[in-house]
Design a protein around this motif. Structure first.
Motif, PDB file in Angstrom:
ATOM      1  N   LYS A  86     -17.937  45.098  15.764  1.00 21.14           N
ATOM      2  CA  LYS A  86     -17.082  46.163  15.233  1.00 21.14           C
ATOM      3  C   LYS A  86     -16.633  47.112  16.331  1.00 21.14           C
ATOM      4  CE  LYS A  86     -16.895  49.378  11.336  1.00 21.14           C
ATOM      5  NZ  LYS A  86     -17.644  49.961  10.205  1.00 21.14           N
ATOM      6  N   LYS A 128     -14.146  45.315  18.488  1.00 18.81           N
ATOM      7  CA  LYS A 128     -13.016  44.779  17.715  1.00 18.81           C
ATOM      8  C   LYS A 128     -12.831  43.268  17.943  1.00 18.81           C
ATOM      9  CE  LYS A 128     -10.545  49.171  17.655  1.00 18.81           C
ATOM     10  NZ  LYS A 128      -9.279  49.881  17.990  1.00 18.81           N
ATOM     11  N   ASN A 165     -13.466  39.459  16.171  1.00 13.89           N
ATOM     12  CA  ASN A 165     -13.707  38.723  14.936  1.00 13.89           C
ATOM     13  C   ASN A 165     -14.346  37.380  15.275  1.00 13.89           C
ATOM     14  OD1 ASN A 165     -13.730  37.494  12.466  1.00 13.89           O
ATOM     15  ND2 ASN A 165     -11.506  37.444  12.194  1.00 13.89           N
ATOM     16  N   SER A 173      -9.616  35.768  20.985  1.00 12.59           N
ATOM     17  CA  SER A 173     -10.833  36.304  20.383  1.00 12.59           C
ATOM     18  C   SER A 173     -12.075  35.658  20.995  1.00 12.59           C
ATOM     19  CB  SER A 173     -10.807  36.078  18.871  1.00 12.59           C
ATOM     20  OG  SER A 173     -12.001  36.520  18.271  1.00 12.59           O
TER      21      SER A 173
END
Length: 589
Positions: free
Chosen positions: A421, A424, A426, A387
Motif C-alpha cells: 500500500k 502503491k 499491486n 508492477s
C-alpha cells in the motif's frame, strides 16, 4: 532420467515392423432408403478377392468413373450410389503418396460409407414404382463424371414414369444432383425426393472430448451435433424401425456426417424446406442422415425436377467458406468444430490462415500469430511488467520483513500488505496477462487440433507435421543412439520429449527468473517445478502448439526484460539462477 535412459540402453524398443494391409470383417449390410423402403441385400464373392473386401464390393456392380484433379472414384449404377471416393490431395501417411485418403466405400465391404438419392412413393404408388437402393439405373448420357462432363442416369418403371438423375461436380468437393420425374400417364402422381448418407457400423473415431465426430447439421440458423454414441438413444420410431430425430427446416440447412478432417453432407437448395433426419437402425447397425424434401405432385403429361447438392471432401476452411459465401450454404464454416471459444478460435484461425498465405509456412505463421497476439496484449503486459519491476525492487525489504516476522505468517501478511500500500504496488497485476493467455492457449490448441490446414504441415528440419508431436526424443539423444523412440501408446512415451518441449521448459524457466521469488517456501517449490512439469505435460502435444509456447515465452522474456530495464530495474538473471542453486544446497544441509 538416468534410470530411464539406462533401461532403454539395456532393453531398446524395436522398430515397428511393416504392417501388411488386411481386410476387416464385413459390416452389417443394407439400409432403409426412405420411410418403409426396401433393404439392400448381400454381396456375392468376387473371384480372386475375399468376399468382404472393398475390391469385391466395388466389382459387383457396373460403374461410372469419377475423375477430377481433386477426387477420383466411381458411382454404382445399382441404386445410383456414391460409394467410392478418394481425396487425391491427401495422403494417409506423411510423405507417402501411395495411398490416398478414402472417404466413401461400398456396402458389403469394410467401413461401408455411402450416399444415395431416391423417391418415396405417395398416393397410390408403392416402392416398386419408384427408384430405391437396388434400382438398376442406365446411363443416358456421359461416360465419366468430370468437372466438364456431367452424367445423366435414367430408369423407366414400365408403368409410365421415367426417372432421371443428372450429376455434376465442381473443381472441389461439391456434387450437384438434379432429380426429375417424367409422368407419361394420364393421372397425377405424388412422390417425395430424398437423399441419404449412411455408415454401416460405428466408425472408428479419435474419441477425444474436444473433438466432435458424428452427425452435424444446420437448421434455420442453429447448429446441432450428435455423437455416434448418442444416436442409439434417439427417440424410438416404430414406424421407421429405428431411433430417429427429426427437425423441420423452413428455409436453410444441411445435414451429414463429419470426421476430424472430412465430411459428407446433404445440402438442399438455399431457401428450400426439408425434413432433417438423424437415424440409427439397431437391426442392421446403420447410422444414417436423411434430407427429406417436400412431396411433389407431377401432373399427367408433365415433368418435375428438384435440385440439391452433396459435399464430400476435406473440411478446408477456404473451400467451405466459398460455398457459404457464393452458394448460400448458411453456416457451412461452422461444420468445423470451433468449440466453446468459437469467438476466439475463428479469428485466430483466420489470422493464421492469412499469415500462411503470405509466408507459405505454417510454423513461421504460428510465430507470426504469436507476435500479433503479444502486440494486442502489450498495453496490459506493460502495466503488469511495470508492477512486477516494482515488486522486484521491494525484494530486499520483503526479505527483511520475513526475518522480522519469523514463523508468524499472519504478521508477515499484514506487513506485506502495508508495504504494498505504501509503495502503491499491486501484487496481482502480473496475473492478468497469464489469465488472458489461458483461453488463447486453449483456442489455439483447438485450431491446431481440428483444422486440416495444420495436418501434415511442415515447419523446418525434423518438424514435418505440426499437428503431430515433436518426433525427436531425449531417450535416444535425438537419434544419436541406435534405438528408436518408444511407441506413443506406451508408458515411457511421456518421457520421450523432443527438442521443442525442452526449449519450452527452458524458456519458461528463464522467464521465471525475471520475477520476484515467492516468499512462501511451498509456493517457491511449486513455481520451481512448474516449467519441467509443463515440459512433460506438453511433450506429446501437437508440435505447432509447442512452437507457439516457445515463441510466446521468448517474446514475453524480451518484453519483460526490456520493460524492467526501462523502469530502472536491472534483472540479474544469472545471479537469480545461482542464488536458486545456493538456496537448494542450504535447504539440503
Amino acid at each position: 532420467m538416468l534410470v530411464i535412459l539406462g533401461w532403454f540402453a539395456l532393453f531398446p524398443p524395436q522398430d515397428p515392423a511393416p504392417v501388411e494391409p488386411t481386410s476387416t470383417e464385413t459390416t452389417a449390410q443394407g439400409i432403409a432408403t426412405a420411410p418403409n423402403a426396401e433393404v439392400a441385400t448381400g454381396v456375392p464373392t468376387v473371384d480372386g478377392e475375399p468376399a468382404d473386401s472393398r475390391t469385391a464390393a466395388l466389382g459387383k456392380t457396373d460403374r461410372i468413373q469419377i475423375k477430377t484433379s481433386r477426387v477420383e472414384g466411381s458411382l454404382s449404377l445399382i441404386g445410383g450410389r456414391f460409394d467410392d471416393l478418394r481425396l487425391l490431395d491427401y495422403n494417409v501417411e506423411l510423405n507417402d503418396p501411395s495411398e490416398k485418403v478414402t472417404l466413401l466405400s461400398p456396402a458389403g465391404g469394410p467401413n461401408a460409407y455411402y450416399a444415395l438419392y431416391g423417391w418415396a412413393p405417395a398416393g397410390g404408388l408403392d416402392f416398386a414404382d419408384v427408384p430405391g437402393a437396388n434400382t438398376p439405373w442406365e446411363v443416358e448420357s456421359g461416360d465419366v463424371l468430370t468437372t466438364e462432363s456431367p452424367v445423366t442416369l435414367m430408369w423407366d418403371n414400365g408403368k409410365g414414369l421415367i426417372f432421371r438423375r443428372t450429376i455434376a461436380i465442381d473443381d472441389d468437393y461439391m456434387f450437384s444432383i438434379r432429380q426429375g420425374v417424367e409422368n407419361t400417364t394420364d393421372a397425377d402422381v405424388r412422390v417425395q425426393p430424398y437423399g441419404i448418407v449412411a455408415r454401416e457400423g460405428e466408425p472408428e473415431t479419435i474419441g477425444f472430448y474436444i473433438l466432435h465426430e458424428g452427425v452435424v447439421r444446420a437448421s434455420d440458423g442453429e447448429i446441432q451435433e450428435i455423437d455416434y454414441d448418442d444416436m442409439p438413444d434417439l427417440d424410438a420410431d416404430g414406424s421407421e424401425g429405428g431411433n430417429v430425430d427429426k427437425i423441420k427446416v423452413a428455409d436453410n440447412g444441411w445435414i451429414g456426417f463429419t470426421d476430424k478432417y472430412w465430411m459428407t453432407t446433404l445440402v438442399p437448395a438455399p431457401g428450400s424446406p426439408f425434413t432433417s433426419v438423424a437415424k440409427y437402425t439397431p437391426s442392421n447397425d446403420v447410422y444414417q442422415t436423411d434430407m427429406r424434401q417436400p412431396t411433389m405432385t407431377i401432373a399427367a403429361g408433365t415433368t418435375a425436377e428438384t435440385m440439391s447438392s452433396m459435399f464430400a471432401g476435406a473440411k478446408e476452411w477456404a473451400t467451405i467458406k466459398k460455398y457459404q459465401d457464393d452458394q448460400g450454404v448458411e453456416q457451412f464454416v461452422d461444420s468445423i468444430d470451433w468449440g466453446m471459444f468459437f469467438f476466439l478460435t475463428k479469428p485466430i484461425f483466420q489470422v493464421l490462415h492469412w499469415l500462411n498465405a503470405q509466408i507459405g509456412n505454417m510454423g513461421w505463421s504460428i510465430i507470426g500469430l504469436t507476435l500479433v497476439i503479444k502486440a494486442i496484449l502489450f498495453p496490459l503486459a506493460y502495466k503488469s511488467y511495470s508492477s512486477m519491476a516494482r515488486m522486484k525492487e521491494l525484494q530486499p525489504e520483503m526479505e527483511k520483513l520475513k526475518e522480522r516476522a519469523g514463523d508468524d505468517r499472519q504478521k508477515m501478511q499484514q506487513e506485506m500488505m502495508k508495504l504494498y500500500k505504501e509503495k502503491k504496488v499491486n501484487p496481482a497485476a502480473g496475473c492478468l496477462p497469464i489469465l488472458l493467455q489461458i483461453p488463447i492457449f486453449f483456442s489455439l490448441y483447438k485450431v491446431i487440433f481440428v483444422t486440416i490446414e495444420l495436418r501434415h504441415a511442415p515447419f523446418f528440419g525434423w518438424i514435418e507435421d505440426l499437428s503431430a508431436p515433436d518426433p525427436t526424443s531425449i531417450l535416444n539423444l535425438f537419434g544419436l543412439l541406435p534405438w528408436s523412440a518408444p511407441d506413443p501408446a506406451s508408458f515411457f512415451a511421456i518421457f520421450s520429449i523432443g527438442v521443442f518441449p525442452i526449449l519450452m521448459g527452458v524458456t519458461m524457466w528463464l522467464q521465471q527468473k525475471l520475477n520476484p521469488a515467492p516468499t512462501d517456501k511451498t509456493q517457491a517449490q511449486i513455481f520451481a517445478w512448474m516449467p519441467w512439469v509443463f515440459m512433460f505435460m506438453l511433450g506429446q502435444f501437437a508440435s505447432g502448439l509447442v512452437v507457439y509456447w516457445v515463441a510466446n515465452n521468448t517474446i514475453t522474456f524480451i518484453q519483460q526484460y526490456s520493460i524492467m530495464r526501462l523502469q530502472g530495474v536491472k534483472p540479474d538473471i544469472f545471479g537469480n539462477i545461482l542464488s536458486g542453486f545456493k538456496r537448494k544446497k542450504a535447504q539440503e544441509k
